[in-house]
Design a protein around this motif. Structure first.
Motif, mmCIF file in Angstrom:
data_model
loop_
_atom_site.group_PDB
_atom_site.id
_atom_site.type_symbol
_atom_site.label_atom_id
_atom_site.label_comp_id
_atom_site.label_asym_id
_atom_site.label_seq_id
_atom_site.Cartn_x
_atom_site.Cartn_y
_atom_site.Cartn_z
ATOM 1 N N PHE A 16 -2.394 2.407 -10.537
ATOM 2 C CA PHE A 16 -3.001 1.324 -10.221
ATOM 3 C C PHE A 16 -2.565 1.298 -8.463
ATOM 4 C CE2 PHE A 16 0.779 -0.089 -13.081
ATOM 5 C CZ PHE A 16 0.473 0.522 -14.243
ATOM 6 N N ALA A 17 -2.667 1.998 -7.667
ATOM 7 C CA ALA A 17 -3.268 1.389 -6.151
ATOM 8 C C ALA A 17 -3.759 1.831 -6.359
ATOM 9 C CB ALA A 17 -2.275 2.584 -5.295
ATOM 10 N N LYS A 18 -4.965 1.851 -6.988
ATOM 11 C CA LYS A 18 -6.783 2.694 -7.253
ATOM 12 C C LYS A 18 -7.232 0.949 -7.367
ATOM 13 C CE LYS A 18 -7.321 7.115 -8.167
ATOM 14 N NZ LYS A 18 -8.130 8.492 -8.641
ATOM 15 N N VAL A 19 -6.454 0.265 -8.073
ATOM 16 C CA VAL A 19 -6.976 -0.705 -9.176
ATOM 17 C C VAL A 19 -6.750 -1.950 -7.855
ATOM 18 C CG1 VAL A 19 -6.771 -2.497 -10.848
ATOM 19 C CG2 VAL A 19 -6.570 -0.242 -11.363
ATOM 20 N N ASN A 29 -7.584 -11.638 -6.745
ATOM 21 C CA ASN A 29 -5.432 -11.938 -6.723
ATOM 22 C C ASN A 29 -5.140 -11.250 -7.488
ATOM 23 O OD1 ASN A 29 -3.012 -12.850 -6.630
ATOM 24 N ND2 ASN A 29 -3.513 -14.788 -6.927
ATOM 25 N N PRO A 30 -4.345 -10.089 -7.391
ATOM 26 C CA PRO A 30 -3.983 -8.895 -8.010
ATOM 27 C C PRO A 30 -2.863 -9.858 -9.072
ATOM 28 C CG PRO A 30 -3.040 -8.508 -6.060
ATOM 29 C CD PRO A 30 -3.818 -9.442 -5.980
ATOM 30 N N ARG A 31 -2.181 -11.069 -9.403
ATOM 31 C CA ARG A 31 -2.302 -11.821 -10.445
ATOM 32 C C ARG A 31 -3.145 -12.016 -11.567
ATOM 33 N NH1 ARG A 31 0.899 -15.717 -6.383
ATOM 34 N NH2 ARG A 31 -1.199 -16.136 -6.309
ATOM 35 N N MET A 69 2.419 -3.792 -7.294
ATOM 36 C CA MET A 69 1.601 -4.974 -7.480
ATOM 37 C C MET A 69 0.767 -6.267 -7.009
ATOM 38 S SD MET A 69 0.028 -1.317 -6.425
ATOM 39 C CE MET A 69 0.688 0.586 -6.732
ATOM 40 N N GLY A 70 1.711 -6.396 -7.628
ATOM 41 C CA GLY A 70 1.496 -8.003 -8.274
ATOM 42 C C GLY A 70 0.605 -8.298 -9.576
#
Length: 101
Positions: A16-19, A29-31, A69-70
């Motif tokens: 998820f951090a890579k994304v 925007n992560p959302r 991660m949002g």
């Protein structure tokens, strides 16, 4: 499930951090990122069977990691076979207690 708790969660968080890094680099925007289809398939493929005992832990782990991660998140329960619902002839929520806010 015990080994997942020590090795799987860090792996999931790293993915998820890579994304999240990609989103920042590309001004997304992560959302606007949807984590979806992370249900828990029944090994028996019996659509209305009881969920695996580990289903709530998996669903909660993915949901919490996505929210940290949002990211938006949606779990699918295709024909009641992904371990959120159980019962025949009418399926009811049985693995969602304490998982979904």
């Amino acid at each position: 499930m015990a080994s997942y708790a020590t090795s799987g969660t860090p792996y999931l968080t790293a993915q998820f951090a890579k994304v999240q890094s990609w989103a920042r680099a590309n001004h997304v925007n992560p959302r606007e990122i949807l984590v979806g289809e992370y249900g828990v398939a029944q090994p028996s493929h019996h659509a209305l069977g009881d969920p695996l005992p580990t289903s709530p832990a998996w669903l909660a782990t993915v949901l919490m990691a996505a929210h940290r991660m949002g990211f938006a998140a949606a779990v699918w329960d295709l024909d009641s076979g992904f371990g959120i619902t159980c019962g025949e002839p009418v399926a009811t929520l049985c693995a969602a207690d304490g998982v979904f806010p």
